[in-house]
Design an enzyme around this catalytic site. Structure first.
Site: not given
Ligand code: ATR
Length: 280
Positions: A23-24, A68, A72, A108, A133, A135-136, A220, A243
């Site tokens: 929706l950005s 996104t 990130k 964020d 999670g 990730g970013g 989120l 989110g």
């Molecule tokens: P963002 O920058 O938006 O945080 P990202 O860095 O790709 O995106 O991080 C995505 C997060 O979602 C990660 O923690 C990822 O887990 P992994 O490090 O194991 O990849 C998590 N994630 C994505 N798909 C997933 C799934 N099907 N089940 C559990 N965690 C998932």
């Protein structure tokens, strides 16, 4: 990349994969119109290999944008200048050019803090917080929880445990602990920073399988309707926020970085409501 047929409109974009649900564009274009800016905002699905160069091209072309899931962290090496939030989190969600250099910020962090402050007001028992999670998005949330929210115990779970361990080593804070099995935890608050739920099908965890249910769920993720995690929270009588609130706060902060001025008050929130109704 150019500013489009009218040429003089600066181009802004959200770069990620997936972005079709985003929706950005709706909320940024509403703010551009309300502020009378000659700019337009689009969603671009990009691979990890394309993302950094496209980010630089947009910024150097007089526009900017957002990054996104899942890029990130990946775009950070492509920046010439990093704000303190990017340096601290190792993740970037906002970019633009200034003085011939590409800048990156992580709005964020303040977006999450804004939602945290309203969701846990009046101050409630928030310990421990279970963050899903690594990730970013998790980097921004953990930074906010550790340095602004003053969380006393944060439990961190990630599908890929090695990634969680790397982040834990990097942050090196005794309030932060890694858990192998989220089921064994009894969190007061659950924060989902994973991308699970974006497609509206699955929740990242089963709230009923936790040792005790949380008071609050912060997801989120957002979508056409309530996310799977928020739907389950609702069924169990647990308070939840998705989110969308954070989306608006981080977007308002991004607009302020690009133009040195906040967007007209309330415009993005109203655009979000209208766009959500349209999707639903
Ligand atoms: P963002 O920058 O938006 O945080 P990202 O860095 O790709 O995106 O991080 C995505 C997060 O979602 C990660 O923690 C990822 O887990 P992994 O490090 O194991 O990849 C998590 N994630 C994505 N798909 C997933 C799934 N099907 N089940 C559990 N965690 C998932």
């Amino acid at each position: 990349m150019t500013g489009g047929p009218r040429g003089s409109r600066a181009l802004y974009a959200i770069l990620g994969d997936p972005v079709a649900h985003s929706l950005s564009p709706a909320i940024h274009n509403a703010a551009f119109s309300a502020a009378g800016r000659r700019a337009r905002y689009v969603a671009r699905r990009v691979s990890a290999d394309e993302c950094g160069e496209l980010m630089r091209a947009l910024a150097m072309g007089g526009g900017g944008g957002n990054v996104t899931v899942p890029h990130k962290e990946r775009v950070v090496p492509f920046l010439d200048r990093r704000t303190r939030a990017v340096a601290a989190t190792g993740a970037c969600n906002t970019f633009w050019a200034q003085g011939g250099e590409v800048w990156g910020d992580n709005t964020d962090v303040e977006g999450f803090m804004g939602i945290w402050q309203s969701a846990v007001s009046p101050p409630a028992d928030t310990s421990p917080v279970l963050v899903l999670g690594a990730g970013g998005a998790a980097r921004a949330v953990l930074h906010a929880l550790l340095h602004s929210a003053g969380a006393s115990v944060i439990l961190m779970w990630n599908r890929t445990a090695s990634r969680a361990h790397r982040l834990l080593d990097e942050l090196d804070d005794e309030r932060l602990r890694h858990v192998h099995d989220w089921r064994a935890t009894a969190p007061a608050v659950v924060v989902n920073t994973t991308s699970v739920g974006i497609r509206g099908r699955h929740a990242p965890i089963d709230l009923e399988a936790l040792a005790t249910p949380p008071h609050l769920v912060m997801d989120l993720v957002y979508g056409k309707s309530a996310t799977p995690l928020c739907r389950q929270a609702g069924r169990l009588g647990i308070a939840s926020v998705d989110g969308r609130g954070m989306l608006v706060l981080q977007a308002e902060a991004s607009h302020a970085r690009w133009f040195g001025q906040a967007p007209p008050r309330g415009v993005m929130g109203r655009a979000l409501e209208a766009a959500s109704r349209g999707l639903g």
